[in-house]
Enzyme design. Structure first.
Site, PDB file in Angstrom:
ATOM      1  N   LYS A  13      -5.052 -19.995   9.485  1.00 20.36           N
ATOM      2  CA  LYS A  13      -5.546 -20.308  10.828  1.00 20.36           C
ATOM      3  C   LYS A  13      -6.275 -21.658  10.878  1.00 20.36           C
ATOM      4  O   LYS A  13      -6.231 -22.339  11.900  1.00 20.36           O
ATOM      5  CB  LYS A  13      -6.367 -19.171  11.431  1.00 20.36           C
ATOM      6  CG  LYS A  13      -7.704 -18.932  10.838  1.00 20.36           C
ATOM      7  CD  LYS A  13      -8.354 -17.754  11.537  1.00 20.36           C
ATOM      8  CE  LYS A  13      -9.451 -17.142  10.703  1.00 20.36           C
ATOM      9  NZ  LYS A  13     -10.146 -17.953   9.706  1.00 20.36           N
ATOM     10  N   ARG A  88     -15.655 -12.448  14.653  1.00 27.74           N
ATOM     11  CA  ARG A  88     -15.068 -11.657  13.573  1.00 27.74           C
ATOM     12  C   ARG A  88     -15.427 -10.190  13.701  1.00 27.74           C
ATOM     13  O   ARG A  88     -14.986  -9.372  12.896  1.00 27.74           O
ATOM     14  CB  ARG A  88     -15.556 -12.178  12.230  1.00 27.74           C
ATOM     15  CG  ARG A  88     -14.643 -13.247  11.675  1.00 27.74           C
ATOM     16  CD  ARG A  88     -15.144 -13.713  10.335  1.00 27.74           C
ATOM     17  NE  ARG A  88     -14.082 -14.265   9.562  1.00 27.74           N
ATOM     18  CZ  ARG A  88     -14.162 -15.442   8.931  1.00 27.74           C
ATOM     19  NH1 ARG A  88     -15.256 -16.164   8.980  1.00 27.74           N
ATOM     20  NH2 ARG A  88     -13.156 -15.884   8.237  1.00 27.74           N
ATOM     21  N   ARG A 122      -5.613 -21.120  -3.608  1.00 29.93           N
ATOM     22  CA  ARG A 122      -6.032 -22.139  -2.635  1.00 29.93           C
ATOM     23  C   ARG A 122      -7.017 -23.116  -3.267  1.00 29.93           C
ATOM     24  O   ARG A 122      -7.879 -22.714  -4.041  1.00 29.93           O
ATOM     25  CB  ARG A 122      -6.681 -21.445  -1.430  1.00 29.93           C
ATOM     26  CG  ARG A 122      -7.161 -22.408  -0.367  1.00 29.93           C
ATOM     27  CD  ARG A 122      -7.412 -21.710   0.930  1.00 29.93           C
ATOM     28  NE  ARG A 122      -8.662 -20.969   0.968  1.00 29.93           N
ATOM     29  CZ  ARG A 122      -9.145 -20.411   2.074  1.00 29.93           C
ATOM     30  NH1 ARG A 122      -8.470 -20.476   3.206  1.00 29.93           N
ATOM     31  NH2 ARG A 122     -10.276 -19.754   2.046  1.00 29.93           N
ATOM     32  N   ARG A 153     -13.154 -22.728  -3.899  1.00 36.74           N
ATOM     33  CA  ARG A 153     -14.359 -22.161  -3.290  1.00 36.74           C
ATOM     34  C   ARG A 153     -14.813 -20.934  -4.075  1.00 36.74           C
ATOM     35  O   ARG A 153     -13.974 -20.165  -4.542  1.00 36.74           O
ATOM     36  CB  ARG A 153     -14.053 -21.736  -1.846  1.00 36.74           C
ATOM     37  CG  ARG A 153     -14.039 -22.875  -0.880  1.00 36.74           C
ATOM     38  CD  ARG A 153     -13.461 -22.495   0.461  1.00 36.74           C
ATOM     39  NE  ARG A 153     -13.940 -21.226   1.002  1.00 36.74           N
ATOM     40  CZ  ARG A 153     -13.635 -20.796   2.222  1.00 36.74           C
ATOM     41  NH1 ARG A 153     -12.876 -21.521   3.016  1.00 36.74           N
ATOM     42  NH2 ARG A 153     -14.083 -19.635   2.654  1.00 36.74           N
ATOM     43  N   ARG A 164     -13.775  -9.841   1.441  1.00 36.42           N
ATOM     44  CA  ARG A 164     -13.484 -10.510   2.710  1.00 36.42           C
ATOM     45  C   ARG A 164     -12.314  -9.846   3.425  1.00 36.42           C
ATOM     46  O   ARG A 164     -12.331  -9.680   4.646  1.00 36.42           O
ATOM     47  CB  ARG A 164     -13.182 -11.994   2.461  1.00 36.42           C
ATOM     48  CG  ARG A 164     -14.418 -12.761   2.052  1.00 36.42           C
ATOM     49  CD  ARG A 164     -14.045 -14.036   1.334  1.00 36.42           C
ATOM     50  NE  ARG A 164     -13.591 -15.052   2.241  1.00 36.42           N
ATOM     51  CZ  ARG A 164     -12.814 -16.079   1.869  1.00 36.42           C
ATOM     52  NH1 ARG A 164     -12.402 -16.177   0.611  1.00 36.42           N
ATOM     53  NH2 ARG A 164     -12.462 -16.991   2.743  1.00 36.42           N
TER      54      ARG A 164
HETATM   55  P1  AMP Z   1     -14.290 -18.730   6.183  1.00 36.62           P
HETATM   56  O1  AMP Z   1     -14.312 -20.131   5.669  1.00 36.62           O
HETATM   57  O2  AMP Z   1     -13.840 -18.644   7.613  1.00 36.62           O
HETATM   58  O3  AMP Z   1     -13.488 -17.814   5.288  1.00 36.62           O
HETATM   59  O4  AMP Z   1     -15.801 -18.186   6.169  1.00 36.62           O
HETATM   60  C1  AMP Z   1     -16.538 -18.166   4.985  1.00 36.62           C
HETATM   61  C2  AMP Z   1     -17.701 -17.197   5.105  1.00 36.62           C
HETATM   62  O5  AMP Z   1     -18.598 -17.609   6.152  1.00 36.62           O
HETATM   63  C3  AMP Z   1     -17.355 -15.756   5.438  1.00 36.62           C
HETATM   64  O6  AMP Z   1     -16.923 -15.004   4.309  1.00 36.62           O
HETATM   65  C4  AMP Z   1     -18.705 -15.253   5.979  1.00 36.62           C
HETATM   66  O7  AMP Z   1     -19.637 -15.025   4.947  1.00 36.62           O
HETATM   67  C5  AMP Z   1     -19.172 -16.465   6.785  1.00 36.62           C
HETATM   68  N1  AMP Z   1     -18.658 -16.402   8.168  1.00 36.62           N
HETATM   69  C6  AMP Z   1     -17.703 -17.191   8.723  1.00 36.62           C
HETATM   70  N2  AMP Z   1     -17.470 -16.845   9.992  1.00 36.62           N
HETATM   71  C7  AMP Z   1     -18.297 -15.796  10.266  1.00 36.62           C
HETATM   72  C8  AMP Z   1     -18.530 -14.975  11.405  1.00 36.62           C
HETATM   73  N3  AMP Z   1     -17.865 -15.141  12.567  1.00 36.62           N
HETATM   74  N4  AMP Z   1     -19.465 -14.005  11.306  1.00 36.62           N
HETATM   75  C9  AMP Z   1     -20.170 -13.811  10.187  1.00 36.62           C
HETATM   76  N5  AMP Z   1     -19.988 -14.528   9.057  1.00 36.62           N
HETATM   77  C10 AMP Z   1     -19.065 -15.519   9.087  1.00 36.62           C
END
Ligand code: AMP
Length: 209
Positions: A13, A88, A122, A153, A164
């Site tokens: 995404k 989310r 990744r 990461r 996740r």
């Molecule tokens: P992402 O890069 O989108 O995979 O986000 C990395 C991390 O940021 C996630 O595993 C959560 O710990 C935090 N995070 C990102 N978006 C949200 C959200 N909408 N609500 C809560 N935590 C978030």
């Protein structure tokens, strides 16, 4: 155009959001990127956020929404935005609905086994944010755009990935139900361009351009 992108980590995404930004001129608000910047700052909020992120858990809804709200009302968001990684949870969607309506929701789907495979391989560029994958043709370990060495990461390591994906699984159906007929679903099993094509047509029909 206010657009929500739904999709698990590794669904593509973020890559899709970058293409929409390029063609439709609306900024990508990546909740993960916003949180990574806050975590780097070393502030009290940064330490809290880091704790959740490193285990693959979600940051609490209210904190997440307060952080996003600041960003939503900045000048570059006047024409709209792409919410990448927010909401989310159903509660986050309800908080957002109190301050604004969204025009459309794109849900990017990929089977879980494929998501896991994509996530462990990744790699990210620390300089320009480009995303690559050790399994892609021509992978060298350096960024294809700026030649900086890529890194993995912390939360793309197996334990955090499992956490996740579990969190995603639990929350996605209530979100899809909440947005109802605003949702356009696309598979990201093909290439990034193949994923983008139907989304672009959908957005053009909505009158985004
Ligand atoms: P992402 O890069 O989108 O995979 O986000 C990395 C991390 O940021 C996630 O595993 C959560 O710990 C935090 N995070 C990102 N978006 C949200 C959200 N909408 N609500 C809560 N935590 C978030």
């Amino acid at each position: 155009m206010k657009l929500v992108l739904l999709g698990a980590a590794g669904s593509g995404k973020g890559t899709l959001a970058k293409k929409i930004t390029r063609d439709f001129g609306i900024p990508q608000l990546s909740m993960g990127d916003i949180f990574r910047d806050i975590a780097k700052s070393g502030s009290e909020l940064g330490l809290l956020v880091q704790k959740y992120m490193s285990s693959g858990a979600l940051v609490p809804d209210q904190t997440t929404f307060e952080v996003l709200k600041e960003r939503l009302f900045q000048d570059d968001c006047k024409k709209g935005y792409i919410l990448d990684g927010f909401p989310r949870t159903l509660d986050q969607a309800k908080l957002l609905a109190k301050v604004t309506d969204v025009d459309a929701v794109v849900s990017v789907e990929l089977p879980f086994e494929e998501l896991e495979k994509r996530l462990v391989s990744r790699r990210n560029c620390p300089n320009c944010g480009e995303i690559d994958n050790t399994e892609y043709e021509g992978y060298t370990g350096k960024c294809r755009k700026c030649q900086t060495p890529l890194f993995q990461r912390d939360d793309d390591k197996p334990e955090a990935i499992k956490a996740r994906l579990e969190v995603y699984k639990k929350n996605i159906t209530p979100l899809i139900n909440f947005y109802g007929d605003k949702v356009f679903t696309v598979s990201s099993a093909g290439s990034p361009d193949e994923t983008y094509r139907p989304v672009k047509t959908f957005l053009e029909k909505l009158g985004a351009k």
